[in-house]
Write a protein that holds these residues in place. Structure first.
Motif, PDB file in Angstrom:
ATOM      1  N   ALA A 192      20.594   8.071  28.387  1.00 40.29           N
ATOM      2  CA  ALA A 192      21.620   7.127  27.935  1.00 40.29           C
ATOM      3  C   ALA A 192      22.828   7.877  27.378  1.00 40.29           C
ATOM      4  CB  ALA A 192      21.039   6.191  26.879  1.00 40.29           C
ATOM      5  N   PHE A 193      22.582   8.909  26.566  1.00 41.69           N
ATOM      6  CA  PHE A 193      23.673   9.700  25.999  1.00 41.69           C
ATOM      7  C   PHE A 193      24.392  10.516  27.064  1.00 41.69           C
ATOM      8  CE2 PHE A 193      21.017  10.063  21.861  1.00 41.69           C
ATOM      9  CZ  PHE A 193      21.509   8.847  21.397  1.00 41.69           C
ATOM     10  N   ALA A 194      23.621  11.132  27.956  1.00 36.78           N
ATOM     11  CA  ALA A 194      24.189  12.069  28.921  1.00 36.78           C
ATOM     12  C   ALA A 194      24.826  11.392  30.126  1.00 36.78           C
ATOM     13  CB  ALA A 194      23.109  13.039  29.399  1.00 36.78           C
ATOM     14  N   CYS A 195      24.296  10.228  30.514  1.00 39.72           N
ATOM     15  CA  CYS A 195      24.723   9.586  31.764  1.00 39.72           C
ATOM     16  C   CYS A 195      25.304   8.191  31.575  1.00 39.72           C
ATOM     17  CB  CYS A 195      23.549   9.503  32.740  1.00 39.72           C
ATOM     18  SG  CYS A 195      22.750  11.082  33.084  1.00 39.72           S
ATOM     19  N   GLY A 196      25.101   7.589  30.413  1.00 43.53           N
ATOM     20  CA  GLY A 196      25.675   6.275  30.147  1.00 43.53           C
ATOM     21  C   GLY A 196      24.933   5.121  30.781  1.00 43.53           C
ATOM     22  N   ILE A 197      23.634   5.292  31.085  1.00 45.69           N
ATOM     23  CA  ILE A 197      22.859   4.200  31.673  1.00 45.69           C
ATOM     24  C   ILE A 197      21.544   4.025  30.910  1.00 45.69           C
ATOM     25  CG2 ILE A 197      23.779   4.571  33.993  1.00 45.69           C
ATOM     26  CD1 ILE A 197      20.793   5.718  34.552  1.00 45.69           C
ATOM     27  N   LYS A 198      21.005   2.828  30.983  1.00 40.39           N
ATOM     28  CA  LYS A 198      19.647   2.578  30.509  1.00 40.39           C
ATOM     29  C   LYS A 198      18.688   2.883  31.661  1.00 40.39           C
ATOM     30  CE  LYS A 198      20.326   0.415  26.401  1.00 40.39           C
ATOM     31  NZ  LYS A 198      19.684   0.765  25.102  1.00 40.39           N
ATOM     32  N   TYR A 240      26.233  -0.927  18.544  1.00 41.80           N
ATOM     33  CA  TYR A 240      26.353  -0.928  19.994  1.00 41.80           C
ATOM     34  C   TYR A 240      25.128  -0.272  20.631  1.00 41.80           C
ATOM     35  CZ  TYR A 240      28.546   3.375  18.218  1.00 41.80           C
ATOM     36  OH  TYR A 240      28.837   4.511  17.505  1.00 41.80           O
ATOM     37  N   GLU A 241      25.054  -0.295  21.949  1.00 40.66           N
ATOM     38  CA  GLU A 241      23.947   0.308  22.679  1.00 40.66           C
ATOM     39  C   GLU A 241      24.103   1.827  22.714  1.00 40.66           C
ATOM     40  OE1 GLU A 241      21.268  -1.254  23.891  1.00 40.66           O
ATOM     41  OE2 GLU A 241      22.038  -3.177  23.146  1.00 40.66           O
ATOM     42  N   ASN A 242      22.994   2.527  22.878  1.00 41.69           N
ATOM     43  CA  ASN A 242      23.059   3.993  22.913  1.00 41.69           C
ATOM     44  C   ASN A 242      23.880   4.517  24.090  1.00 41.69           C
ATOM     45  OD1 ASN A 242      21.146   3.279  24.845  1.00 41.69           O
ATOM     46  ND2 ASN A 242      19.519   4.584  24.026  1.00 41.69           N
ATOM     47  N   THR A 243      23.968   3.754  25.167  1.00 43.08           N
ATOM     48  CA  THR A 243      24.770   4.170  26.316  1.00 43.08           C
ATOM     49  C   THR A 243      26.254   4.278  25.974  1.00 43.08           C
ATOM     50  OG1 THR A 243      24.885   1.850  26.983  1.00 43.08           O
ATOM     51  CG2 THR A 243      23.199   3.207  28.034  1.00 43.08           C
ATOM     52  N   ALA A 244      26.679   3.568  24.924  1.00 47.01           N
ATOM     53  CA  ALA A 244      28.088   3.578  24.542  1.00 47.01           C
ATOM     54  C   ALA A 244      28.529   4.933  24.000  1.00 47.01           C
ATOM     55  CB  ALA A 244      28.365   2.485  23.520  1.00 47.01           C
ATOM     56  N   ILE A 245      27.587   5.766  23.549  1.00 46.02           N
ATOM     57  CA  ILE A 245      27.951   7.111  23.105  1.00 46.02           C
ATOM     58  C   ILE A 245      28.637   7.861  24.250  1.00 46.02           C
ATOM     59  CG2 ILE A 245      27.062   9.348  22.353  1.00 46.02           C
ATOM     60  CD1 ILE A 245      26.866   7.317  20.144  1.00 46.02           C
ATOM     61  N   PHE A 246      28.044   7.808  25.425  1.00 44.29           N
ATOM     62  CA  PHE A 246      28.611   8.418  26.630  1.00 44.29           C
ATOM     63  C   PHE A 246      29.987   7.833  26.927  1.00 44.29           C
ATOM     64  CE2 PHE A 246      29.265   7.885  31.224  1.00 44.29           C
ATOM     65  CZ  PHE A 246      29.102   9.167  31.717  1.00 44.29           C
ATOM     66  N   ASP A 247      30.076   6.508  26.940  1.00 45.75           N
ATOM     67  CA  ASP A 247      31.333   5.837  27.273  1.00 45.75           C
ATOM     68  C   ASP A 247      32.435   6.170  26.269  1.00 45.75           C
ATOM     69  OD1 ASP A 247      30.184   4.521  29.490  1.00 45.75           O
ATOM     70  OD2 ASP A 247      29.406   2.930  28.194  1.00 45.75           O
ATOM     71  N   LYS A 248      32.080   6.191  25.000  1.00 43.45           N
ATOM     72  CA  LYS A 248      33.072   6.450  23.955  1.00 43.45           C
ATOM     73  C   LYS A 248      33.566   7.896  24.010  1.00 43.45           C
ATOM     74  CE  LYS A 248      31.226   2.885  20.842  1.00 43.45           C
ATOM     75  NZ  LYS A 248      32.445   2.056  20.669  1.00 43.45           N
ATOM     76  N   ILE A 249      32.670   8.843  24.285  1.00 37.65           N
ATOM     77  CA  ILE A 249      33.095  10.235  24.412  1.00 37.65           C
ATOM     78  C   ILE A 249      34.122  10.374  25.536  1.00 37.65           C
ATOM     79  CG2 ILE A 249      32.368  12.546  25.134  1.00 37.65           C
ATOM     80  CD1 ILE A 249      29.729  12.047  23.637  1.00 37.65           C
ATOM     81  N   LEU A 250      33.826   9.798  26.684  1.00 41.08           N
ATOM     82  CA  LEU A 250      34.741   9.915  27.822  1.00 41.08           C
ATOM     83  C   LEU A 250      36.038   9.140  27.579  1.00 41.08           C
ATOM     84  CD1 LEU A 250      32.324   9.755  30.883  1.00 41.08           C
ATOM     85  CD2 LEU A 250      33.331  11.748  29.775  1.00 41.08           C
ATOM     86  N   LYS A 251      35.953   8.068  26.816  1.00 40.82           N
ATOM     87  CA  LYS A 251      37.155   7.287  26.509  1.00 40.82           C
ATOM     88  C   LYS A 251      38.105   8.067  25.614  1.00 40.82           C
ATOM     89  CE  LYS A 251      38.736   3.087  24.170  1.00 40.82           C
ATOM     90  NZ  LYS A 251      38.323   1.856  23.433  1.00 40.82           N
TER      91      LYS A 251
END
Length: 376
Positions: free
Chosen positions: A87-93, A357-368
Motif C-alpha cells: 500500500a505504501f510502495a505502490c498505492g494499492i490495497k 485516510y487509507e494507508n494507500t494515500a501515503i503513496f499518493d500524497k508523496i507523489l502529489k
C-alpha cells in the motif's frame, strides 16, 4: 455617503489584495527528498512508551502535522506487513502476503520504479532481512512474501542505489546457484558483509549495499546497538553526496518493534521503539538543516494490542487495586490488530498528511507533494 462608499471600496480592494498575497506566500514548495520511516507494528501505545521510558525527549515530539491511517488490506480487516508495505510502495490495497502485486497477482509499479526513470536516487534500510515483507514491497513483485530467494533476485534487478539490512543467505548459497553479490558488484555496488563503513569509503561509488547478518539483524539489546540510526545517517550522506544529482527517496524500517509485540515482550518492544526514535532524530536533523526534505513516520499496522496500563497490586489485606503511579506492559493478542495508526510529517508538504485516510494515500500524497509522477 459617497465618502463611506469610497472607504468601503478601498477596504475591499485591500482585503482582496492581502488574500491573494497570502495565497501566493502559502504555496506549497515541492520537497526534493523524502524519508519514509516505518515502525513495524507501532501503534499509539508503542509511541507513548517512548515518552515514559526514553531518557531524553522523544523525536516524535518534534512533529506538528499528524494524521491517522486505516491499515486494512484488500481482503482482510487486519493487514500483514506485505499488504501494508505494498500500500505504501505502490498505492494499492492487496491481499495479505502479497508483495508488489494486485489482487489478481499482476505486478504494480512501485515508487522506486517510478522515480528511477527520473534519475532520483533510492535507498532502503531494515533491521530485518532486506528481503522481508516491508522492504521487499519497495522493489519486488511476488505473490508470496515467503519467496525470499526470488525476492532477492528482484532486488538485484531493481534500480535501488543503497540498501542495508540482513539476509546474506538469500544472495549466496542459493538453490539456483546464482551468486547475487557478484552480480551486484558487476552493477557497480560496493558490498560489505561485515560492518557499516564511514562515508569516506563510499565517495567513489554510485551504489552501495550492506548485508550484515545471515538472516535478520540481532535485537538492539543483543549486539545491534545503534545500527539503525548510523545506517540512516550514512544513507542520507550517500544519497545526497552528488550535488548535481542529490534528490532521493529512502525508506527506513524499525522491523523488530513488531517482533516484540508478537512475543508479548514489553521490554523488547520498548527498546526497539526507542532505537527507532533515534533514527527518526537523524532524519529530522537532516531535514531541518536541508530545508527541502519531507520526513514521514508511520507504521504498517499495530502489533500485540499493546497498552501501557496501571500495575495491579494488592493491599496488605489482599484487596486488589491499580497503582496509577506504576506502568505495566499489557497485550491483548500475539498477532496484529486493526487499530488506526498515526502518521507524522515534517518539512515541505507535511500539511498534506493531516487527517484520517487509507494507508494507500501515503503513496499518493508523496507523489502529489513531490510532483515526481507528473514531471517529465
Amino acid at each position: 455617503m459617497e465618502f463611506k462608499k469610497i472607504i468601503l471600496g478601498c477596504l475591499v480592494v485591500t482585503l482582496f489584495t492581502c488574500k491573494q498575497k497570502t495565497h501566493v506566500n502559502n504555496e506549497v514548495i515541492a520537497p526534493k527528498n523524502v524519508i519514509l520511516l516505518i515502525g513495524d507494528g507501532t501503534g499509539l501505545s508503542q509511541i507513548s512508551s517512548a515518552f515514559y521510558f526514553k531518557e531524553t525527549t522523544p523525536n516524535y515530539a518534534r512533529f506538528k502535522h499528524i494524521g491517522l491511517i486505516n491499515t486494512s488490506s484488500s481482503k482482510q480487516d487486519i493487514t500483514d506487513s506485505a499488504a501494508s508495505g505494498t500500500a505504501f510502495a505502490c498505492g494499492i490495497k492487496t491481499y495479505n502476503g502479497a508483495i508488489g502485486v494486485a489482487n489478481d497477482s499482476t505486478d504494480v509499479e512501485n515508487i522506486i520504479e517510478i522515480i528511477s526513470s527520473k534519475n532520483i536516487k533510492s535507498g532502503l534500510i531494515s533491521t530485518s532481512s532486506i528481503t522481508h515483507a516491508t522492504p521487499a514491497a519497495f522493489y519486488a513483485h511476488n505473490i508470496s512474501r515467503d519467496s525470499a530467494e526470488e525476492i532477492a533476485l528482484d532486488l538485484v534487478q531493481s534500480e535501488i542505489d543503497f540498501f542495508v539490512g540482513g539476509g546474506t543467505r538469500y544472495f549466496n548459497n542459493r538453490k539456483d546457484g546464482k551468486k547475487l553479490l557478484e552480480i551486484l558488484k558487476e552493477k557497480g555496488f560496493r558490498i560489505d558483509t561485515t560492518a557499516l563503513s564511514g562515508m569516506s569509503a563510499l565517495q567513489s561509488y554510485s551504489k552501495a549495499a550492506y548485508l550484515l547478518a545471515e538472516n535478520h539483524m540481532p535485537p538492539t539489546s543483543k549486539g545491534r546497538g545503534d545500527f539503525l540510526s548510523k545506517a540512516t545517517e550514512l544513507a542520507i550522506q550517500f544519497l545526497s553526496k552528488d550535488k548535481d544529482n542529490s534528490n532521493f527517496f529512502m525508506m527506513v524500517e524499525g522491523s523488530q518493534i513488531d517482533w516484540g509485540g508478537h512475543a508479548n515482550d514489553g521490554e523488547y518492544l520498548v527498546s526497539e521503539l526507542i532505537d527507532f526514535d533515534d533514527a527518526i532524530g537523524k532524519a529530522l536533523d537532516y531535514a531541518e538543516q536541508d530545508g527541502n526534505t519531507l520526513v514521514i513516520v508511520t507504521a504498517d499496522h499495530e502489533t500485540g494490542g499493546f497498552t501501557l496500563a496501571s500495575t495491579p497490586k494488592k493491599t496488605e489485606e489482599g484487596e486488589k487495586y491499580n497503582d496509577y503511579n506504576e506502568l505495566s506492559f499489557n497485550f491483548s493478542t500475539n498477532g496484529h490488530s486493526a487499530t488506526l495508526v498515526p502518521v507524522f510529517a515534517y518539512g515541505p508538504g507535511s500539511e498534506e498528511f493531516i487527517g484520517i485516510y487509507e494507508n494507500t494515500a501515503i503513496f499518493d500524497k508523496i507523489l502529489k507533494v513531490t510532483k515526481w509522477r507528473s514531471e517529465n
